[in-house]
Scaffold this motif. Structure first.
Motif, mmCIF file in Angstrom:
data_model
loop_
_atom_site.group_PDB
_atom_site.id
_atom_site.type_symbol
_atom_site.label_atom_id
_atom_site.label_comp_id
_atom_site.label_asym_id
_atom_site.label_seq_id
_atom_site.Cartn_x
_atom_site.Cartn_y
_atom_site.Cartn_z
ATOM 1 N N ARG A 66 0.535 0.814 -1.869
ATOM 2 C CA ARG A 66 1.331 1.986 -1.487
ATOM 3 C C ARG A 66 2.826 1.712 -1.644
ATOM 4 O O ARG A 66 3.591 2.584 -2.053
ATOM 5 N N ILE A 67 3.234 0.488 -1.314
ATOM 6 C CA ILE A 67 4.641 0.126 -1.458
ATOM 7 C C ILE A 67 5.035 0.137 -2.933
ATOM 8 O O ILE A 67 6.083 0.670 -3.311
ATOM 9 N N ALA A 68 4.188 -0.449 -3.767
ATOM 10 C CA ALA A 68 4.459 -0.469 -5.208
ATOM 11 C C ALA A 68 4.581 0.947 -5.756
ATOM 12 O O ALA A 68 5.469 1.238 -6.580
ATOM 13 N N LEU A 69 3.714 1.839 -5.304
ATOM 14 C CA LEU A 69 3.749 3.222 -5.770
ATOM 15 C C LEU A 69 5.018 3.930 -5.296
ATOM 16 O O LEU A 69 5.638 4.690 -6.041
ATOM 17 N N VAL A 71 7.956 2.698 -4.602
ATOM 18 C CA VAL A 71 9.196 2.238 -5.253
ATOM 19 C C VAL A 71 9.044 2.171 -6.769
ATOM 20 O O VAL A 71 9.968 1.763 -7.478
ATOM 21 N N GLN A 72 7.879 2.559 -7.255
ATOM 22 C CA GLN A 72 7.585 2.604 -8.697
ATOM 23 C C GLN A 72 7.805 1.241 -9.370
ATOM 24 O O GLN A 72 8.414 1.134 -10.422
ATOM 25 N N LYS A 73 7.268 0.220 -8.732
ATOM 26 C CA LYS A 73 7.319 -1.135 -9.278
ATOM 27 C C LYS A 73 5.883 -1.660 -9.323
ATOM 28 O O LYS A 73 5.298 -1.948 -8.284
ATOM 29 N N TYR A 74 5.344 -1.772 -10.514
ATOM 30 C CA TYR A 74 3.907 -2.000 -10.652
ATOM 31 C C TYR A 74 3.531 -3.363 -11.253
ATOM 32 O O TYR A 74 2.355 -3.662 -11.416
ATOM 33 N N ASP A 75 4.516 -4.187 -11.584
ATOM 34 C CA ASP A 75 4.219 -5.386 -12.367
ATOM 35 C C ASP A 75 3.656 -6.552 -11.563
ATOM 36 O O ASP A 75 3.213 -7.546 -12.137
ATOM 37 N N CYS A 105 -7.247 6.504 -10.526
ATOM 38 C CA CYS A 105 -6.031 7.288 -10.282
ATOM 39 C C CYS A 105 -6.350 8.776 -10.293
ATOM 40 O O CYS A 105 -7.430 9.203 -10.711
ATOM 41 N N GLY A 106 -5.360 9.568 -9.853
ATOM 42 C CA GLY A 106 -5.502 11.011 -9.905
ATOM 43 C C GLY A 106 -5.125 11.564 -11.268
ATOM 44 O O GLY A 106 -5.779 12.466 -11.791
ATOM 45 N N GLY A 146 -0.149 10.514 -9.002
ATOM 46 C CA GLY A 146 0.781 9.430 -8.700
ATOM 47 C C GLY A 146 0.160 8.290 -7.934
ATOM 48 O O GLY A 146 0.744 7.204 -7.838
ATOM 49 N N ASP A 147 -1.031 8.512 -7.384
ATOM 50 C CA ASP A 147 -1.720 7.459 -6.643
ATOM 51 C C ASP A 147 -2.617 6.639 -7.561
ATOM 52 O O ASP A 147 -3.252 7.174 -8.480
ATOM 53 N N TYR A 148 -2.688 5.342 -7.283
ATOM 54 C CA TYR A 148 -3.557 4.427 -8.016
ATOM 55 C C TYR A 148 -4.262 3.515 -7.026
ATOM 56 O O TYR A 148 -3.740 3.220 -5.945
ATOM 57 N N ASP A 149 -5.433 3.059 -7.391
ATOM 58 C CA ASP A 149 -6.097 1.990 -6.652
ATOM 59 C C ASP A 149 -6.534 0.936 -7.663
ATOM 60 O O ASP A 149 -6.916 1.282 -8.796
#
Length: 332
Positions: A66-69, A71-75, A105-106, A146-149
């Motif tokens: 959730r934090i990564a999503l 702040v849009q930092k996924y690496d 994801c959605g 915008g959500d991912y698991d």
């Protein structure tokens, strides 16, 4: 006209995802991988093992994602996903052979997906593990846009006569801590409840950078350690902390006394406890408290083990010992 795309699933974006990750994925492959992306199943040849036992593990990133999503930092979250699985099978002496990921994801964004996978690739390369397959599931109506698991599945191997199962642990053995890199991937529902401003400054940078530091990989250090000393037990300190994870490897009738004063707890965990007034017992039962992995060795191997771990780049130190006890863990 009704189409799959109108319903929310863009097949072309899925194709773009495969195109963007295929070279990275292929870079993790060794001669033991017999096919590439696109088959219905992935082939892996065991190679030079004489009497191999396969050891498997599966896990996800949890609400750290959730934090990564936000702040849009996924690496980094891909590293978390891999490490949570690989560190688990390492507890039995297994080396990771191959890994598969599951990304749901959605609405799929191929750039985001590729960035997540890049983290998995980085972790695989660090441990000489092959990323041989995965699944990307676009499920509108199940996930918000915008959500991912992210979840993963790791298979490793160990020679049958080299399995570590804790049965060699005996009274008088010493308990060594291998430092964590932070929260790793546990307890983030509580972390997020306490740290609500991800952009606040913490030690000269945005707080989220500290919270997103990925789970540490211990494979290479443990491999070097096992070349020099006999390891009697290994515990990956994840959800439940030291209190719940060490008992998983102890033979009946043995317990461990842990010296709390010797544990090097990161400042960010101390700050979390201070801000929320969290009881010490709750902290030790939720977080790793700075100990990402525990190794148990014979007392006469303590110095050599610490030297080997230090040479491998680990911050390792003694935190306790094994004793005859009906109580599995005693925190002193």
């Amino acid at each position: 006209m009704s189409t799959y795309k109108v319903a929310g699933v863009d097949k072309e974006e899925g194709y773009q995802t495969v195109h963007k990750i295929k070279d990275d994925v292929a870079s993790t492959h060794s001669k033991n991988v017999l096919n590439g992306i696109g088959s219905f199943g992935a082939f892996y040849e065991l190679g030079d093992y004489k009497n191999p036992v396969l050891v498997s593990g599966t896990d996800g990133v949890g609400t750290k994602l959730r934090i990564a999503l936000d702040v849009q930092k996924y690496d980094t979250v891909g590293i978390d996903c891999f490490a949570m699985c690989a560190n688990d099978i390492l507890c039995h002496g297994a080396k990771p052979l191959f890994f598969l990921d599951y990304l749901a994801c959605g609405k799929l964004d191929s750039d985001v997906a590729a960035e997540i996978v890049s983290g998995i690739v980085k972790a695989c390369k660090e441990t000489s593990c092959a990323l041989i397959g995965g699944e990307t599931a676009e499920m509108p109506g199940m996930y918000q846009i915008g959500d991912y698991d992210v979840a993963g599945f790791c298979v490793g191997a160990v020679e049958k006569d080299e399995i570590i199962d804790g049965q060699k642990i005996k009274e008088g053995d010493v308990v060594l801590a291998l430092a964590s890199s932070g929260f790793h991937s546990n307890g983030f529902s509580l972390v997020r409840k306490v740290f609500t401003n991800l952009q606040e400054e913490w030690e000269g940078k945005p707080l989220y950078e500290t919270l997103l530091i990925p789970t540490k990989l211990y494979q290479n250090a443990i491999d070097e350690l096992r070349k020099q000393v006999c390891v009697n037990g290994i515990a990956h300190i994840t959800g439940g902390g030291l209190i719940e994870n060490i008992p998983r490897i102890l033979p009946k009738g043995l317990g461990v006394e842990i010296h709390k004063s010797s544990i090097k707890t990161p400042k960010i965990m101390q700050e979390l406890q201070k801000r929320a007034g969290i009881a010490e017992e709750e902290m030790f039962g939720t977080f790793n408290m700075g100990v990402g992995m525990v190794v148990i060795v014979s007392k006469d191997k303590e110095a050599k083990a610490l030297q080997a771990l230090e040479a491998a780049g680990e911050n390792a130190y003694k935190i306790g010992f094994v004793k005859s006890s009906e109580r599995e863990i005693v925190l002193e």
